[in-house]
Write a protein that holds these residues in place. Sequence first.
Motif, mmCIF file in Angstrom:
data_model
loop_
_atom_site.group_PDB
_atom_site.id
_atom_site.type_symbol
_atom_site.label_atom_id
_atom_site.label_comp_id
_atom_site.label_asym_id
_atom_site.label_seq_id
_atom_site.Cartn_x
_atom_site.Cartn_y
_atom_site.Cartn_z
ATOM 1 N N LEU A 166 55.726 23.811 30.398
ATOM 2 C CA LEU A 166 56.043 22.621 29.612
ATOM 3 C C LEU A 166 57.435 22.696 28.985
ATOM 4 C CD1 LEU A 166 52.743 21.791 27.684
ATOM 5 C CD2 LEU A 166 53.546 20.902 29.866
ATOM 6 N N LEU A 167 58.196 23.715 29.354
ATOM 7 C CA LEU A 167 59.550 23.858 28.816
ATOM 8 C C LEU A 167 60.559 23.519 29.898
ATOM 9 C CD1 LEU A 167 59.635 27.174 26.747
ATOM 10 C CD2 LEU A 167 60.422 24.941 25.981
ATOM 11 N N LEU A 168 61.533 22.699 29.570
ATOM 12 C CA LEU A 168 62.632 22.496 30.504
ATOM 13 C C LEU A 168 63.494 23.751 30.468
ATOM 14 C CD1 LEU A 168 63.745 18.859 29.586
ATOM 15 C CD2 LEU A 168 62.189 19.584 31.406
ATOM 16 N N ALA A 169 63.951 24.203 31.620
ATOM 17 C CA ALA A 169 64.811 25.383 31.660
ATOM 18 C C ALA A 169 66.040 25.178 30.769
ATOM 19 C CB ALA A 169 65.229 25.694 33.087
ATOM 20 N N LEU A 170 66.546 23.942 30.765
ATOM 21 C CA LEU A 170 67.708 23.620 29.925
ATOM 22 C C LEU A 170 67.442 23.918 28.458
ATOM 23 C CD1 LEU A 170 68.855 20.080 31.161
ATOM 24 C CD2 LEU A 170 69.959 22.260 31.591
ATOM 25 N N ASP A 171 66.181 23.787 28.069
ATOM 26 C CA ASP A 171 65.824 23.856 26.657
ATOM 27 C C ASP A 171 65.806 25.278 26.112
ATOM 28 O OD1 ASP A 171 63.331 21.826 24.877
ATOM 29 O OD2 ASP A 171 65.271 22.644 24.293
ATOM 30 N N VAL A 172 65.907 26.309 27.000
ATOM 31 C CA VAL A 172 65.880 27.674 26.483
ATOM 32 C C VAL A 172 67.235 28.349 26.551
ATOM 33 C CG1 VAL A 172 63.431 28.038 26.862
ATOM 34 C CG2 VAL A 172 65.031 28.635 28.674
ATOM 35 N N ARG A 173 68.284 27.553 26.748
ATOM 36 C CA ARG A 173 69.637 28.121 26.680
ATOM 37 C C ARG A 173 69.854 28.694 25.291
ATOM 38 N NH1 ARG A 173 73.494 23.364 28.047
ATOM 39 N NH2 ARG A 173 71.810 22.332 26.933
ATOM 40 N N GLY A 174 70.524 29.867 25.231
ATOM 41 C CA GLY A 174 70.814 30.451 23.932
ATOM 42 C C GLY A 174 69.610 31.084 23.270
ATOM 43 N N ARG A 175 68.467 31.112 23.960
ATOM 44 C CA ARG A 175 67.289 31.762 23.387
ATOM 45 C C ARG A 175 66.879 32.923 24.279
ATOM 46 N NH1 ARG A 175 63.770 26.464 22.722
ATOM 47 N NH2 ARG A 175 62.306 27.738 21.552
ATOM 48 N N LYS A 176 66.128 33.856 23.713
ATOM 49 C CA LYS A 176 65.784 35.074 24.426
ATOM 50 C C LYS A 176 64.426 34.888 25.088
ATOM 51 C CE LYS A 176 65.099 39.738 22.877
ATOM 52 N NZ LYS A 176 65.351 40.616 24.036
ATOM 53 N N VAL A 177 64.401 34.915 26.408
ATOM 54 C CA VAL A 177 63.143 34.741 27.134
ATOM 55 C C VAL A 177 62.636 36.102 27.600
ATOM 56 C CG1 VAL A 177 62.037 33.659 29.119
ATOM 57 C CG2 VAL A 177 63.866 32.460 27.916
ATOM 58 N N THR A 178 61.351 36.368 27.352
ATOM 59 C CA THR A 178 60.733 37.602 27.845
ATOM 60 C C THR A 178 59.594 37.241 28.774
ATOM 61 O OG1 THR A 178 61.164 38.603 25.684
ATOM 62 C CG2 THR A 178 59.700 39.809 27.161
ATOM 63 N N THR A 179 59.673 37.747 30.027
ATOM 64 C CA THR A 179 58.563 37.580 30.964
ATOM 65 C C THR A 179 57.843 38.918 31.072
ATOM 66 O OG1 THR A 179 59.751 38.252 32.945
ATOM 67 C CG2 THR A 179 59.964 35.938 32.263
ATOM 68 N N ILE A 180 56.752 38.935 31.816
ATOM 69 C CA ILE A 180 55.977 40.178 31.967
ATOM 70 C C ILE A 180 56.841 41.277 32.572
ATOM 71 C CG2 ILE A 180 55.017 39.495 34.211
ATOM 72 C CD1 ILE A 180 53.168 41.496 31.467
ATOM 73 N N GLU A 181 57.766 40.873 33.427
ATOM 74 C CA GLU A 181 58.654 41.858 34.047
ATOM 75 C C GLU A 181 59.516 42.568 33.010
ATOM 76 O OE1 GLU A 181 58.363 38.724 35.141
ATOM 77 O OE2 GLU A 181 57.913 38.752 37.290
ATOM 78 N N GLY A 182 59.705 41.913 31.868
ATOM 79 C CA GLY A 182 60.567 42.489 30.845
ATOM 80 C C GLY A 182 59.897 43.523 29.964
ATOM 81 N N LEU A 183 58.607 43.749 30.197
ATOM 82 C CA LEU A 183 57.902 44.679 29.316
ATOM 83 C C LEU A 183 58.093 46.142 29.718
ATOM 84 C CD1 LEU A 183 54.502 43.383 28.022
ATOM 85 C CD2 LEU A 183 56.765 43.232 27.073
ATOM 86 N N SER A 184 58.269 46.364 30.983
ATOM 87 C CA SER A 184 58.460 47.759 31.388
ATOM 88 C C SER A 184 59.927 48.116 31.216
ATOM 89 C CB SER A 184 57.992 47.986 32.819
ATOM 90 O OG SER A 184 58.484 46.975 33.665
ATOM 91 N N LYS A 185 60.173 49.331 30.748
ATOM 92 C CA LYS A 185 61.543 49.790 30.533
ATOM 93 C C LYS A 185 61.755 51.086 31.294
ATOM 94 C CE LYS A 185 63.278 46.955 27.244
ATOM 95 N NZ LYS A 185 62.207 46.093 26.854
ATOM 96 N N ASN A 186 62.869 51.149 32.021
ATOM 97 C CA ASN A 186 63.216 52.348 32.795
ATOM 98 C C ASN A 186 62.071 52.795 33.686
ATOM 99 O OD1 ASN A 186 65.677 52.500 31.327
ATOM 100 N ND2 ASN A 186 64.578 53.503 29.646
ATOM 101 N N GLY A 187 61.415 51.843 34.327
ATOM 102 C CA GLY A 187 60.336 52.186 35.248
ATOM 103 C C GLY A 187 59.042 52.584 34.571
#
Lengths: 288, 159
Positions: free
Chosen positions: B63-84
């Motif tokens: 329900l979010l336009l991609a345009l609407d998250v400019r300048g904001r920090k998006v975290t997806t599930i892929e972003g949860l793992s760090k350094n493998g």
Amino acid sequence: MKYFEYIEPKDLKEACQFLNEYPEAKILAGGASLIVLLKNNLIRPSHLVNIKTIPGLNNIQWDGREGLKIGALNRHRDILFSPLINKYCPILSQAASKISSPPIRNMGTIGGNLCHGEPSADFPPALIALGAKLKLISTKGKRIVPIDEFFVDFYETILFRDEILIELIIPNLPPRTVGTYIKLDKTHNSIAIVGVAALIGIDEKGICTYIGVGLGGVAPTPIKIKRAEEILLGKKVEDSLLEQIAREAQAIVNPITNIYASDRYRKEMSYILTKRALKESFNNALKI
Amino acid sequence: MRRYDIQLNINDELFSLSIFPQRTLLEVLREDLGLIGTKEGCSEGECGVCTVLVDGLPVRSCLLLALDVRGRKVTTIEGLSKNGEIHPIQKAFIDEGAIQCGFCTPGMILSAKAIIDNNLSPPENEIRIGISGNLCRCTGYVKIIKAIKTAAERIRRGL
């Protein structure tokens, strides 16, 4: 979704000018309701005007004279967690807690919720009970509309197509005024079958100093029980009078039958939940 | 019809894109950026499989336009793992058997992260409210709730 031009106005004046200039433009706030309409092709705007870029529309301030002023861009979560709202009108925070789920509460705004005009929305009954006033703005100027005049029909409000709702004003309530919002829904925080907000204020002698009752999900628009004041204001609060108000609710609602409930059930529950909300508010007011 | 040039911050990485304004964040994540951990379910914000974090808060990417998250920090599930290394919440979900088909899991874990970020010792009531926007058709939620409690405890103990 169909293509639209996307605009980020830098201030209210610019936003009003865009809306004035583009007759097929729509306002984007949280998007929780609007994007769903767009995806289903129920609306096909030429432009989306994203008003989240305008500063100053999400404040919450208390003014000793006018009351609590709530910016229309406050999200449901902002209402839920606001210390000022929890102090001056916690019934609004109660209503916010009943809206959908955290992600929707993190996106949706109270202004958007009102302007969408859904008959079963959770904020309108609480705002009706509170006697809220709405500040609207366009290139033609400002106007203040009482909440119970704002809703015209099923998903239709009194807004002109180029008007923006910018602020809600909650007038100061007498001391010892307590409210309750009861939502009857099929599953947790799903769409309201019946929603009742009742606000009662009493003095030391138990005389009613304030009464406001609003219902949602039982008519083409959220409704106010107008006769509640005539029945209770200035009188000693007792069960027979609360009963009268609850029966008035049952008499004036005009619900539909749909997959969630029949019209008969909604009518019956309007009576039961209005009675329950009134009693709960009164009992809580007695404890203060 | 014109495209809009934008920069998005996804999992602390900046992406420059040229997109039509009606594209949702969910579409852009999956189709343009190949981040398919975030799923599409109901497409109208009710099921929760599209949940991502924006500035730490769970939201509906469908329900979010991609345009609407400019300048904001998006975290997806892929972003949860760090350094493998997988995130403690992901490990707790595995250890507690909180995953069956896995379709609700990315959204569920991101909601769990928001719960724990808000309160390192979340009572069960807070956990239940926190995941109330993520539907699971497989598990009945019991082990999911347990996994979140376990994850919170492990994070509290610095594990």
